[in-house]
Design a protein around this motif. Sequence first.
Motif, PDB file in Angstrom:
ATOM      1  N   ALA A  52       0.756  -1.116  -0.053  1.00 51.53           N
ATOM      2  CA  ALA A  52      -0.040  -0.073  -0.019  1.00 51.53           C
ATOM      3  C   ALA A  52       0.829   1.265  -0.002  1.00 51.53           C
ATOM      4  O   ALA A  52       1.742   1.399   0.670  1.00 51.53           O
ATOM      5  CB  ALA A  52      -0.918   0.071   1.290  1.00 51.53           C
ATOM      6  N   ARG A  53       0.489   2.182  -0.859  1.00 53.19           N
ATOM      7  CA  ARG A  53       1.001   3.634  -0.751  1.00 53.19           C
ATOM      8  C   ARG A  53      -0.273   4.342  -0.556  1.00 53.19           C
ATOM      9  O   ARG A  53      -1.327   4.495  -1.294  1.00 53.19           O
ATOM     10  CB  ARG A  53       1.441   3.929  -2.312  1.00 53.19           C
ATOM     11  N   THR A  54      -0.439   4.802   0.635  1.00 56.61           N
ATOM     12  CA  THR A  54      -1.669   5.517   1.160  1.00 56.61           C
ATOM     13  C   THR A  54      -1.616   6.979   1.071  1.00 56.61           C
ATOM     14  O   THR A  54      -0.567   7.711   1.062  1.00 56.61           O
ATOM     15  CB  THR A  54      -1.891   5.189   2.835  1.00 56.61           C
ATOM     16  N   ALA A  55      -2.835   7.653   1.015  1.00 59.65           N
ATOM     17  CA  ALA A  55      -3.045   8.975   0.893  1.00 59.65           C
ATOM     18  C   ALA A  55      -4.535   9.308   1.155  1.00 59.65           C
ATOM     19  O   ALA A  55      -5.405   8.501   1.208  1.00 59.65           O
ATOM     20  CB  ALA A  55      -2.585   9.638  -0.461  1.00 59.65           C
ATOM     21  N   GLN A  56      -4.864  10.552   1.464  1.00 62.27           N
ATOM     22  CA  GLN A  56      -6.287  11.195   1.743  1.00 62.27           C
ATOM     23  C   GLN A  56      -6.317  12.229   1.013  1.00 62.27           C
ATOM     24  O   GLN A  56      -5.386  13.080   0.719  1.00 62.27           O
ATOM     25  CB  GLN A  56      -6.368  11.364   3.254  1.00 62.27           C
ATOM     26  N   ILE A  57      -7.835  12.354   0.181  1.00 58.37           N
ATOM     27  CA  ILE A  57      -8.101  13.122  -0.669  1.00 58.37           C
ATOM     28  C   ILE A  57      -9.415  13.749  -0.059  1.00 58.37           C
ATOM     29  O   ILE A  57      -9.960  13.321   0.565  1.00 58.37           O
ATOM     30  CB  ILE A  57      -8.091  12.856  -2.109  1.00 58.37           C
ATOM     31  N   GLU A  90      10.517  -7.424  -5.194  1.00 60.67           N
ATOM     32  CA  GLU A  90       9.963  -6.612  -6.230  1.00 60.67           C
ATOM     33  C   GLU A  90       8.592  -6.906  -6.315  1.00 60.67           C
ATOM     34  O   GLU A  90       8.339  -7.914  -7.285  1.00 60.67           O
ATOM     35  CB  GLU A  90      11.079  -6.759  -7.561  1.00 60.67           C
ATOM     36  N   VAL A  91       7.904  -6.202  -5.516  1.00 66.92           N
ATOM     37  CA  VAL A  91       6.492  -6.310  -5.757  1.00 66.92           C
ATOM     38  C   VAL A  91       5.854  -5.020  -6.108  1.00 66.92           C
ATOM     39  O   VAL A  91       6.266  -4.073  -5.279  1.00 66.92           O
ATOM     40  CB  VAL A  91       5.875  -7.059  -4.527  1.00 66.92           C
ATOM     41  N   PRO A  92       4.803  -4.997  -6.937  1.00 75.24           N
ATOM     42  CA  PRO A  92       4.269  -3.661  -7.260  1.00 75.24           C
ATOM     43  C   PRO A  92       3.491  -2.949  -5.971  1.00 75.24           C
ATOM     44  O   PRO A  92       3.315  -3.722  -5.097  1.00 75.24           O
ATOM     45  CB  PRO A  92       3.098  -3.855  -8.330  1.00 75.24           C
ATOM     46  N   SER A  93       3.407  -1.996  -6.171  1.00 72.41           N
ATOM     47  CA  SER A  93       2.723  -0.965  -5.080  1.00 72.41           C
ATOM     48  C   SER A  93       1.128  -0.914  -5.536  1.00 72.41           C
ATOM     49  O   SER A  93       0.845  -1.187  -6.744  1.00 72.41           O
ATOM     50  CB  SER A  93       3.116   0.114  -4.877  1.00 72.41           C
ATOM     51  N   ILE A  94       0.376  -0.579  -4.651  1.00 70.10           N
ATOM     52  CA  ILE A  94      -1.046  -0.291  -4.632  1.00 70.10           C
ATOM     53  C   ILE A  94      -1.394   1.175  -4.198  1.00 70.10           C
ATOM     54  O   ILE A  94      -1.022   1.121  -2.941  1.00 70.10           O
ATOM     55  CB  ILE A  94      -2.095  -1.216  -4.519  1.00 70.10           C
ATOM     56  N   ALA A  95      -2.086   1.985  -4.875  1.00 68.21           N
ATOM     57  CA  ALA A  95      -2.369   3.332  -4.493  1.00 68.21           C
ATOM     58  C   ALA A  95      -3.661   3.078  -3.653  1.00 68.21           C
ATOM     59  O   ALA A  95      -4.714   2.462  -4.218  1.00 68.21           O
ATOM     60  CB  ALA A  95      -2.853   4.331  -5.455  1.00 68.21           C
ATOM     61  N   VAL A  96      -3.650   3.382  -2.172  1.00 71.28           N
ATOM     62  CA  VAL A  96      -4.838   2.901  -1.396  1.00 71.28           C
ATOM     63  C   VAL A  96      -5.164   4.507  -0.757  1.00 71.28           C
ATOM     64  O   VAL A  96      -4.570   5.101  -0.140  1.00 71.28           O
ATOM     65  CB  VAL A  96      -4.431   2.053  -0.187  1.00 71.28           C
ATOM     66  N   ILE A  97      -6.168   5.180  -1.450  1.00 67.81           N
ATOM     67  CA  ILE A  97      -6.671   6.449  -1.299  1.00 67.81           C
ATOM     68  C   ILE A  97      -8.041   6.669  -0.759  1.00 67.81           C
ATOM     69  O   ILE A  97      -9.084   6.227  -1.067  1.00 67.81           O
ATOM     70  CB  ILE A  97      -6.693   7.322  -2.545  1.00 67.81           C
ATOM     71  N   GLU A  98      -7.782   7.242   0.507  1.00 70.51           N
ATOM     72  CA  GLU A  98      -9.244   7.487   1.347  1.00 70.51           C
ATOM     73  C   GLU A  98      -9.709   8.778   0.921  1.00 70.51           C
ATOM     74  O   GLU A  98      -9.170   9.753   1.078  1.00 70.51           O
ATOM     75  CB  GLU A  98      -8.988   7.598   2.831  1.00 70.51           C
ATOM     76  N   ASP A  99     -10.977   8.885   0.386  1.00 67.87           N
ATOM     77  CA  ASP A  99     -11.805   9.943   0.063  1.00 67.87           C
ATOM     78  C   ASP A  99     -12.194  10.631   1.218  1.00 67.87           C
ATOM     79  O   ASP A  99     -13.217   9.843   1.900  1.00 67.87           O
ATOM     80  CB  ASP A  99     -12.808  10.000  -0.968  1.00 67.87           C
ATOM     81  N   MET A 100     -11.873  11.671   1.878  1.00 63.81           N
ATOM     82  CA  MET A 100     -12.455  11.898   3.358  1.00 63.81           C
ATOM     83  C   MET A 100     -13.849  12.426   3.246  1.00 63.81           C
ATOM     84  O   MET A 100     -14.237  12.825   4.138  1.00 63.81           O
ATOM     85  CB  MET A 100     -11.418  13.175   3.812  1.00 63.81           C
ATOM     86  N   ASP A 101     -14.254  12.737   1.989  1.00 65.34           N
ATOM     87  CA  ASP A 101     -15.958  13.169   1.781  1.00 65.34           C
ATOM     88  C   ASP A 101     -16.872  12.065   1.936  1.00 65.34           C
ATOM     89  O   ASP A 101     -17.897  12.054   1.828  1.00 65.34           O
ATOM     90  CB  ASP A 101     -15.843  13.694   0.242  1.00 65.34           C
ATOM     91  N   THR A 160      -3.374  14.386   2.849  1.00 62.41           N
ATOM     92  CA  THR A 160      -2.415  13.793   3.450  1.00 62.41           C
ATOM     93  C   THR A 160      -1.630  12.919   2.913  1.00 62.41           C
ATOM     94  O   THR A 160      -2.143  11.989   1.734  1.00 62.41           O
ATOM     95  CB  THR A 160      -2.619  12.969   4.831  1.00 62.41           C
ATOM     96  N   VAL A 161      -0.306  12.394   2.984  1.00 62.64           N
ATOM     97  CA  VAL A 161       0.459  11.449   2.134  1.00 62.64           C
ATOM     98  C   VAL A 161       1.062  10.436   3.525  1.00 62.64           C
ATOM     99  O   VAL A 161       2.083  10.803   4.072  1.00 62.64           O
ATOM    100  CB  VAL A 161       1.511  12.200   1.322  1.00 62.64           C
ATOM    101  N   GLY A 162       0.965   8.943   3.127  1.00 65.01           N
ATOM    102  CA  GLY A 162       1.441   8.154   3.914  1.00 65.01           C
ATOM    103  C   GLY A 162       0.900   7.990   5.232  1.00 65.01           C
ATOM    104  O   GLY A 162       1.631   7.121   6.083  1.00 65.01           O
TER     105      GLY A 162
END
Length: 236
Positions: A52-57, A90-101, A160-162
């Motif tokens: 996971a590569r996490t962030a909030q939008i 070497e395993v890919p990452s996944i964007a895991v993005i929480e929408d705060m709305d 936020t990031v991470g």
Amino acid sequence: MTPELFKLLTSVDTPTVCNAIEVAQGQRGFSDFTRGTMLCSNVNTSAIVGYARTAQIAATEPSKEPKDVIRARRMAYYKHMSTVTEGLVEVPSIAVIEDMDYPHAIGAYWGEVNTNIHKAFGMSGALTNGVMRDLGDMAENFTVIAGSIGPSHGFVHVKTVGEPVEIFGMRVRDNDLIHADRHGAIVIPRSVIGGLEAAINKLLRTEKIVLEPTYGKRITFEEFEHIWASFEAART
């Protein structure tokens, strides 16, 4: 994580891995999974697996922060998404993005542009409780599993990031190992990784005890009793 386990994980669906984790743990009760119905940009693709590569939008209202702050955080976001997990195979990452709305998300962060950018970073897909759009124009072989579909990007901006995020009731931390498909997503516990390949193979073998004599066939209850007894014996 080994190349063999990664290949196996991409070949099976998320419910199978969810069950296999309980096999590896020796009990029921695994709970690190999404709740509710999610939408998949392409139901015909295999599962996405990665760290996971996490962030909030947010998107319903424009950010009140200075433009240079918004831009700096956006660039920090993309740098974070492009970074390979240090010290891991070497395993890919996944964007895991929480929408705060959420549950009133309106800003489609995932569409033609962002899927192509994130795919170019080597990521395998995206998981979000937010919105996706541009169906049919997204990057090829980049799966998005989202909370909804909509036409607008709203005032979408990175908050936020991470940081830890929550997607449909599932808590995710940066670098958590994610398995996701059209059924939803799970966080694979690090404690089971060493035994997960054996657990998946055992699960597939034991399921065949029921599936092979019943699939597309007519059986009696007495035949079923015998099959089920063999199935239970193999599971213990």
